[in-house]
Write a protein that holds these residues in place. Structure first.
Motif, mmCIF file in Angstrom:
data_model
loop_
_atom_site.group_PDB
_atom_site.id
_atom_site.type_symbol
_atom_site.label_atom_id
_atom_site.label_comp_id
_atom_site.label_asym_id
_atom_site.label_seq_id
_atom_site.Cartn_x
_atom_site.Cartn_y
_atom_site.Cartn_z
ATOM 1 N N ALA A 172 5.372 -7.477 4.615
ATOM 2 C CA ALA A 172 6.357 -7.077 3.604
ATOM 3 C C ALA A 172 6.404 -5.557 3.463
ATOM 4 C CB ALA A 172 6.016 -7.721 2.261
ATOM 5 N N ALA A 173 5.224 -4.914 3.491
ATOM 6 C CA ALA A 173 5.170 -3.454 3.354
ATOM 7 C C ALA A 173 5.823 -2.763 4.547
ATOM 8 C CB ALA A 173 3.726 -2.994 3.199
ATOM 9 N N ALA A 174 5.624 -3.330 5.743
ATOM 10 C CA ALA A 174 6.173 -2.729 6.961
ATOM 11 C C ALA A 174 7.697 -2.656 6.904
ATOM 12 C CB ALA A 174 5.726 -3.528 8.183
ATOM 13 N N LYS A 175 8.320 -3.630 6.277
ATOM 14 C CA LYS A 175 9.776 -3.637 6.160
ATOM 15 C C LYS A 175 10.269 -2.524 5.234
ATOM 16 C CE LYS A 175 10.159 -8.621 6.936
ATOM 17 N NZ LYS A 175 10.517 -9.928 6.333
ATOM 18 N N VAL A 221 7.215 4.318 9.660
ATOM 19 C CA VAL A 221 5.864 4.218 10.237
ATOM 20 C C VAL A 221 5.735 2.899 11.004
ATOM 21 C CG1 VAL A 221 3.388 4.122 9.745
ATOM 22 C CG2 VAL A 221 4.874 5.596 8.378
ATOM 23 N N PRO A 222 5.510 2.939 12.328
ATOM 24 C CA PRO A 222 5.316 1.702 13.100
ATOM 25 C C PRO A 222 4.054 0.963 12.653
ATOM 26 C CG PRO A 222 5.775 3.567 14.552
ATOM 27 C CD PRO A 222 5.514 4.132 13.183
ATOM 28 N N VAL A 223 4.156 -0.364 12.562
ATOM 29 C CA VAL A 223 3.034 -1.202 12.120
ATOM 30 C C VAL A 223 2.816 -2.313 13.141
ATOM 31 C CG1 VAL A 223 2.127 -2.680 10.287
ATOM 32 C CG2 VAL A 223 3.575 -0.725 9.687
ATOM 33 N N ALA A 224 1.556 -2.593 13.460
ATOM 34 C CA ALA A 224 1.223 -3.669 14.398
ATOM 35 C C ALA A 224 -0.010 -4.417 13.905
ATOM 36 C CB ALA A 224 0.978 -3.101 15.800
ATOM 37 N N ILE A 225 -0.300 -5.549 14.547
ATOM 38 C CA ILE A 225 -1.446 -6.388 14.214
ATOM 39 C C ILE A 225 -2.373 -6.477 15.420
ATOM 40 C CG2 ILE A 225 -2.219 -8.699 13.552
ATOM 41 C CD1 ILE A 225 -0.684 -7.407 11.330
ATOM 42 N N CYS A 226 -3.670 -6.393 15.172
ATOM 43 C CA CYS A 226 -4.661 -6.584 16.233
ATOM 44 C C CYS A 226 -5.722 -7.564 15.740
ATOM 45 C CB CYS A 226 -5.304 -5.254 16.625
ATOM 46 S SG CYS A 226 -6.561 -5.431 17.911
ATOM 47 N N SER A 227 -5.881 -8.671 16.460
ATOM 48 C CA SER A 227 -6.872 -9.686 16.083
ATOM 49 C C SER A 227 -8.033 -9.757 17.067
ATOM 50 C CB SER A 227 -6.183 -11.061 15.987
ATOM 51 O OG SER A 227 -5.146 -11.047 15.024
ATOM 52 N N GLU A 228 -8.043 -8.854 18.043
ATOM 53 C CA GLU A 228 -9.086 -8.875 19.079
ATOM 54 C C GLU A 228 -10.301 -8.057 18.626
ATOM 55 O OE1 GLU A 228 -8.773 -10.769 21.735
ATOM 56 O OE2 GLU A 228 -6.787 -11.370 21.008
ATOM 57 N N ILE A 240 -4.647 -7.090 -3.467
ATOM 58 C CA ILE A 240 -3.850 -6.774 -2.278
ATOM 59 C C ILE A 240 -2.391 -7.119 -2.567
ATOM 60 C CG2 ILE A 240 -3.554 -7.166 0.189
ATOM 61 C CD1 ILE A 240 -6.455 -8.226 0.219
ATOM 62 N N GLU A 241 -1.557 -6.100 -2.630
ATOM 63 C CA GLU A 241 -0.132 -6.290 -2.887
ATOM 64 C C GLU A 241 0.671 -5.412 -1.942
ATOM 65 O OE1 GLU A 241 0.124 -7.267 -7.643
ATOM 66 O OE2 GLU A 241 0.151 -5.168 -7.007
ATOM 67 N N ALA A 242 1.898 -5.828 -1.647
ATOM 68 C CA ALA A 242 2.762 -5.029 -0.776
ATOM 69 C C ALA A 242 2.980 -3.643 -1.366
ATOM 70 C CB ALA A 242 4.103 -5.736 -0.573
ATOM 71 N N ASP A 243 3.150 -3.554 -2.693
ATOM 72 C CA ASP A 243 3.361 -2.252 -3.344
ATOM 73 C C ASP A 243 2.187 -1.318 -3.087
ATOM 74 O OD1 ASP A 243 5.780 -3.029 -4.343
ATOM 75 O OD2 ASP A 243 5.083 -3.420 -6.378
ATOM 76 N N GLY A 244 0.985 -1.865 -3.168
ATOM 77 C CA GLY A 244 -0.209 -1.055 -2.942
ATOM 78 C C GLY A 244 -0.302 -0.574 -1.506
ATOM 79 N N LEU A 245 0.086 -1.420 -0.545
ATOM 80 C CA LEU A 245 0.055 -1.027 0.858
ATOM 81 C C LEU A 245 1.119 0.027 1.153
ATOM 82 C CD1 LEU A 245 -0.590 -4.447 2.639
ATOM 83 C CD2 LEU A 245 -2.234 -2.701 1.926
ATOM 84 N N VAL A 246 2.288 -0.112 0.538
ATOM 85 C CA VAL A 246 3.332 0.911 0.689
ATOM 86 C C VAL A 246 2.818 2.249 0.174
ATOM 87 C CG1 VAL A 246 5.599 1.674 -0.130
ATOM 88 C CG2 VAL A 246 5.275 -0.686 0.623
ATOM 89 N N ASN A 247 2.134 2.221 -0.961
ATOM 90 C CA ASN A 247 1.579 3.450 -1.530
ATOM 91 C C ASN A 247 0.509 4.048 -0.629
ATOM 92 O OD1 ASN A 247 1.294 5.329 -3.892
ATOM 93 N ND2 ASN A 247 -0.769 4.472 -3.901
ATOM 94 N N PHE A 248 -0.352 3.184 -0.072
ATOM 95 C CA PHE A 248 -1.407 3.642 0.843
ATOM 96 C C PHE A 248 -0.808 4.350 2.050
ATOM 97 C CE2 PHE A 248 -3.794 2.465 4.753
ATOM 98 C CZ PHE A 248 -4.933 3.238 4.550
ATOM 99 N N ILE A 249 0.240 3.757 2.618
ATOM 100 C CA ILE A 249 0.877 4.353 3.794
ATOM 101 C C ILE A 249 1.593 5.649 3.429
ATOM 102 C CG2 ILE A 249 2.644 4.021 5.576
ATOM 103 C CD1 ILE A 249 1.999 0.974 5.396
ATOM 104 N N SER A 250 2.352 5.618 2.338
ATOM 105 C CA SER A 250 3.167 6.770 1.952
ATOM 106 C C SER A 250 2.321 7.990 1.605
ATOM 107 C CB SER A 250 4.063 6.412 0.761
ATOM 108 O OG SER A 250 4.939 5.360 1.087
ATOM 109 N N THR A 251 1.215 7.775 0.897
ATOM 110 C CA THR A 251 0.392 8.911 0.473
ATOM 111 C C THR A 251 -0.448 9.485 1.605
ATOM 112 O OG1 THR A 251 -1.348 7.395 -0.302
ATOM 113 C CG2 THR A 251 0.237 8.179 -1.938
ATOM 114 N N ASN A 252 -0.550 8.760 2.711
ATOM 115 C CA ASN A 252 -1.338 9.257 3.845
ATOM 116 C C ASN A 252 -0.471 9.581 5.060
ATOM 117 O OD1 ASN A 252 -4.362 8.995 3.116
ATOM 118 N ND2 ASN A 252 -3.474 7.072 2.416
ATOM 119 N N GLU A 253 0.835 9.618 4.857
ATOM 120 C CA GLU A 253 1.767 9.831 5.967
ATOM 121 C C GLU A 253 1.919 11.328 6.266
ATOM 122 O OE1 GLU A 253 6.353 8.705 7.228
ATOM 123 O OE2 GLU A 253 5.553 7.965 5.339
ATOM 124 N N VAL A 254 0.858 11.926 6.776
ATOM 125 C CA VAL A 254 0.862 13.345 7.150
ATOM 126 C C VAL A 254 1.289 13.478 8.607
ATOM 127 C CG1 VAL A 254 -0.554 15.406 7.422
ATOM 128 C CG2 VAL A 254 -0.900 13.920 5.451
#
Length: 254
Positions: A60-63, A68-75, A110-124
């Motif tokens: 949800a946050a990625a949308k 910022v490109p987002v991917a999943i890694c399960s390995e 864990i909420e989409a809003d919190g993840l959006v904030n995490f990404i936005s505040t660290n998007e240097v």
């Protein structure tokens, strides 16, 4: 029969749409390395599977943070390459070779809003526009020297100078963060005054050393790549410490 065929076609299109919206999966070290290298800032969800806490919230946050490109890694073998030991959402940025992880087992909620904030505040990025959100990532970085471009958005110099300094920034990865400060924004007038500048004085270039709380301005004249590069190198050689500082007496923050 016709109804069945139509239903099957509709179901296939829905499944295809869902697949199109799914986040990329990184299945080996090469894929992870290529993904991290593909943009200035990327996010990887190191998650065991779709049932992992944080998976739906990250989708949800990625949308909402489409820059910022987002991917999943399960390995798990890939996790070890990046010192990840449990489900985490990790942001990688090139500007200061920084890796910042949100460990989900330690998160209170864990909420989409919190993840959006995490990404936005660290998007240097290689050149980051200064505002209240990006200031968090800038001042939390281990790189404490900031090369500042003071310019008024909307002027003919603004876009050209931004491109010029963005191209120069990779030369100083890990040494400087390049920051764009829009002098046309009222909330930035305090920062301009800190350097002894007014909006009509721009464009100008300065250096701020947040460790020593010291600041200097590139002498007036053409803002060329060569002059800015020499200015940065003078700071790294320690030569600016003997040069008169810009603006008012040092304060604790911009």
């Amino acid at each position: 029969m016709l109804v069945t065929v139509l239903f099957s076609l509709l179901l296939s299109s829905v499944i295809a749409a869902e697949k199109d919206e799914a986040l990329p999966r990184l299945n080996d070290a090469n894929a992870a390395e290529a993904f991290i290298d593909s943009a200035e800032v990327v996010v990887i969800g190191f998650l065991e599977g779709e049932d992992s806490p944080g998976f739906k919230e990250l989708v949800a946050a990625a949308k909402r943070v489409d820059s910022v490109p987002v991917a999943i890694c399960s390995e798990k073998e890939v996790w070890a390459d990046y010192k990840v030991s449990s489900d985490s959402i990790t942001l990688f940025r090139k500007a200061d070779n920084h890796q910042d992880s949100l460990i989900l087992s330690e998160a209170k909620k864990i909420e989409a809003d919190g993840l959006v904030n995490f990404i936005s505040t660290n998007e240097v990025r290689y050149i980051t526009e200064y505002n209240q959100v990006t200031a968090v990532g800038l001042f939390n970085s281990e790189v404490k020297a900031h090369l500042l471009l003071f310019a008024n958005r909307g002027t003919k110099e603004f876009t050209a100078l931004k491109k010029k300094l963005r191209a120069l920034a990779p030369e100083f990865t890990g040494k400087f963060l390049f920051v764009l400060l829009n002098g046309a924004v009222k909330s930035n007038l305090k920062a301009l005054g800190y350097f002894g500048l007014k909006s009509q004085d721009l464009p100008r270039v300065g250096i701020y050393d947040s460790d020593a709380d010291m600041k200097w301005l590139l002498p007036e004249g053409e803002i060329s790549t060569e002059r800015v590069r020499d200015f940065c190198q003078s700071f790294l050689r320690g030569e600016l410490k003997d040069v008169k500082q810009a603006g008012a007496e040092p304060k604790t923050e911009l």
